[in-house]
Motif scaffolding. Structure first.
Motif, mmCIF file in Angstrom:
data_model
loop_
_atom_site.group_PDB
_atom_site.id
_atom_site.type_symbol
_atom_site.label_atom_id
_atom_site.label_comp_id
_atom_site.label_asym_id
_atom_site.label_seq_id
_atom_site.Cartn_x
_atom_site.Cartn_y
_atom_site.Cartn_z
ATOM 1 N N THR A 3 0.818 -1.207 0.000
ATOM 2 C CA THR A 3 0.000 0.000 0.000
ATOM 3 C C THR A 3 0.854 1.261 0.000
ATOM 4 O O THR A 3 0.418 2.298 -0.491
ATOM 5 N N TYR A 4 2.079 1.157 0.512
ATOM 6 C CA TYR A 4 2.922 2.331 0.700
ATOM 7 C C TYR A 4 4.245 2.186 -0.057
ATOM 8 O O TYR A 4 4.679 1.082 -0.408
ATOM 9 N N PHE A 5 4.893 3.302 -0.298
ATOM 10 C CA PHE A 5 6.123 3.356 -1.081
ATOM 11 C C PHE A 5 7.160 2.378 -0.558
ATOM 12 O O PHE A 5 7.746 1.607 -1.316
ATOM 13 N N ASN A 6 7.408 2.396 0.750
ATOM 14 C CA ASN A 6 8.471 1.556 1.288
ATOM 15 C C ASN A 6 8.180 0.077 1.107
ATOM 16 O O ASN A 6 9.089 -0.733 0.889
ATOM 17 N N PHE A 9 8.708 -0.804 -2.802
ATOM 18 C CA PHE A 9 10.086 -0.690 -3.279
ATOM 19 C C PHE A 9 11.112 -1.338 -2.349
ATOM 20 O O PHE A 9 12.317 -1.206 -2.559
ATOM 21 N N GLY A 10 10.622 -2.053 -1.309
ATOM 22 C CA GLY A 10 11.508 -2.821 -0.458
ATOM 23 C C GLY A 10 12.500 -1.987 0.327
ATOM 24 O O GLY A 10 13.686 -2.336 0.419
ATOM 25 N N ILE A 15 14.801 4.185 6.979
ATOM 26 C CA ILE A 15 15.722 4.769 5.990
ATOM 27 C C ILE A 15 15.051 5.940 5.284
ATOM 28 O O ILE A 15 15.652 6.988 5.058
ATOM 29 N N LEU A 16 13.770 5.750 4.955
ATOM 30 C CA LEU A 16 13.006 6.825 4.312
ATOM 31 C C LEU A 16 12.870 8.012 5.254
ATOM 32 O O LEU A 16 13.003 9.178 4.843
ATOM 33 N N ASP A 17 12.601 7.735 6.530
ATOM 34 C CA ASP A 17 12.478 8.798 7.525
ATOM 35 C C ASP A 17 13.787 9.562 7.679
ATOM 36 O O ASP A 17 13.804 10.799 7.750
ATOM 37 N N ILE A 170 17.119 1.638 -3.769
ATOM 38 C CA ILE A 170 16.122 0.839 -4.477
ATOM 39 C C ILE A 170 16.802 -0.038 -5.525
ATOM 40 O O ILE A 170 17.679 0.422 -6.266
ATOM 41 N N ALA A 171 16.377 -1.294 -5.582
ATOM 42 C CA ALA A 171 16.975 -2.256 -6.513
ATOM 43 C C ALA A 171 16.823 -1.783 -7.958
ATOM 44 O O ALA A 171 15.798 -1.199 -8.320
#
Length: 493
Positions: A3-6, A9-10, A15-17, A170-171
């Motif tokens: 449902t969410y970006f993280n 995209f694994g 890390i996003l924060d 991101i891979a």
């Protein structure tokens, strides 16, 4: 179920924060937008540079308008922008598609450039120029217009910001090199240019995704906004150093207000608003004094936006995740088969049980306050409902008015859902008249109303309305008890 970006995209959310980006939904826009004031007030040089670039472009437009060089073709090239839907922020109730900046915004900006922005860079009252000034004068220009305009003008920054994160975290198989239109404005050729970036790629939509820093986002209103200016009008003249002008302003306001005077009746907020608007038109410098007041209290804008961004994350991500897990672990919510009518009723039954008995009510509460905006309900419900084998469309409008959701499987299996707050003042009228109209317009055989209440008083009110309309035991009216004061503790839920 990503449902969410993280999730998609694994990437670990921490890390996003740490990068400073907001963890967007890739299912539906979340109700946040870029506030250009946060660029202006920031201590970060790169943000201040972005604000300067926005003003530079407005000065360019102003100079072209004043010189009489703007024809219909150039209006389309310079004033019209598509919504940057790839950032998944805004006010779409389904997906991430918005209307962008069309004719209304172009006319408002063009009409006010010569006069309203004549002193760009040479302000005598305010510290800086602000693009939000156009929304203070034109009532039809709102927060979404200002945000869309600002987002388009800093799109190159957003692309580079996202690209740097994607390359590091991101891979490669989930990235793609893409050409992005209208990324940079070339002042030498007076035209927009596209640029090539390597960005996260959402294969489902065959589109790239953009991240946005949390510290330039807010919710509800820009810090500089028309509503505040009018509602707080009476505090603006006190900031005028010229006592004679200050007296003239107050006298004019009182004279306009007196036109609404009636014996033994206090002035309404509408009376005060109308008097304020007329006074602002009579004394246009008041707009600049209002902006200066906002500039001087810029730290409050930062604190407020930070709080609102956190609230959005908690309600639309943390609470939604909790509810998704509860529904997945304790019910068959995400594996229901059958037609849309049966599916919808079963899902609502599961949702009702989890909200009323398993702590799911938290999705509707934050800091001791229940959800206030009925427009948030469709977004929350869509995030939770995601995963259905049926097509879920929000705000379907088939000619006779909108309905929150249309659940469909092909042309002949449709069920309409409306999610309503019990405190909605138009609830009775809606129950009585709207749904049958929607059913006839959409050729749907069934329609279901879900009503959410947060207090005993709201429940009593809804029960009375349903009794009056003889709908008290109707299977297509589903009441959901989201009260926080009658739920078991988390350990017992």
């Amino acid at each position: 179920m990503a449902t969410y970006f993280n999730e998609y995209f694994g990437v670990d959310r921490d890390i996003l924060d740490d990068y400073g980006a907001f963890n967007i939904s890739i299912i539906n826009d979340l109700p946040l937008f870029i506030d250009p004031f946060l660029l202006f007030h920031s201590s970060k040089p790169e943000y201040q540079a972005l604000h300067t670039e926005i003003l530079k472009y407005i000065r360019f437009l102003r100079d072209q308008v004043v010189a009489g060089r703007v024809n219909s073709d150039l209006v389309a090239a310079w004033f019209f922008f598509s919504e940057v839907r790839q950032n998944w922020l805004g006010f779409s109730l389904v997906g991430n598609g918005g209307s962008g900046l069309g004719v209304g915004f172009a006319k408002a900006l063009r009409a006010n450039l010569a006069e309203l922005f004549a002193d760009f860079g040479e302000e005598k009252i305010t510290e800086s120029s602000h693009v939000e000034k156009v929304c203070l004068v034109q009532s039809g220009v709102g927060r979404d217009n200002i945000s869309d305009f600002s987002t388009n003008l800093i799109k190159h920054f957003l692309c580079e910001y996202t690209q740097a994160f994607a390359l590091a975290n991101i891979a490669p198989k989930k990235r793609r090199q893409v050409w992005v239109d209208k990324a940079v404005f070339n002042y030498a050729t007076q035209s927009w240019s596209r640029r090539l970036y390597e960005l996260p790629w959402l294969s489902r939509d065959q589109d790239f995704v953009l991240l946005t820093p949390k510290d330039i986002l807010t919710r509800e209103e820009n810090w500089i906004n028309r509503t505040d200016m009018i509602r707080d009008f009476e505090s603006i003249p006190t900031a005028i150093p010229d006592s004679e002008l200050r007296g003239q302003v107050f006298a004019y306001f009182e004279s306009e207000l007196a036109k609404h005077s009636e014996p033994d009746k206090e002035f309404s907020q509408r009376d005060r608003d109308e008097a304020a608007v007329k006074t602002l038109i009579r004394f246009p410098d008041l707009v600049d004094y209002y902006i200066r007041f906002k500039e001087e209290n810029g730290d409050d804008a930062v604190d407020m936006s930070s709080e609102r961004v956190l609230e959005t994350r908690v309600v639309f991500e943390d609470y939604v995740r909790q509810l998704q897990r509860e529904l997945a672990n304790t019910t068959s919510f995400y594996t229901i088969a059958g037609g849309t009518y049966e599916e919808t009723h079963q899902r609502l039954a599961y949702l009702k049980d989890v909200v009323e008995n398993k702590g799911g009510h938290r999705i509707f509460w934050h800091d001791g306050k229940s959800i206030q905006r009925e427009s948030d309900l469709p977004v929350l419900t869509r995030l939770v409902w995601f995963g259905s084998p049926s097509d879920v469309g929000a705000e379907a409008n088939d000619g006779r008015g909108p309905v929150d959701y249309k659940i469909s499987r092909g042309a002949f299996d449709k069920t309409l859902i409306e999610m309503k707050l019990a405190k909605n003042s138009a609830l009775k009228r809606n129950l009585e008249k709207q749904l049958p109209i929607y059913q006839a317009a959409s050729d749907a055989k069934q329609g279901i109303k879900a009503i959410i209440y947060f207090t005993l008083e709201e429940k009593i009110r809804v029960d009375a309305i349903l009794d009056e309309l003889k709908l008290a035991s109707h299977k297509d009216v589903v009441l959901i008890d989201a009260r926080a004061d009658n739920k078991p503790s988390g350990s017992k839920a």
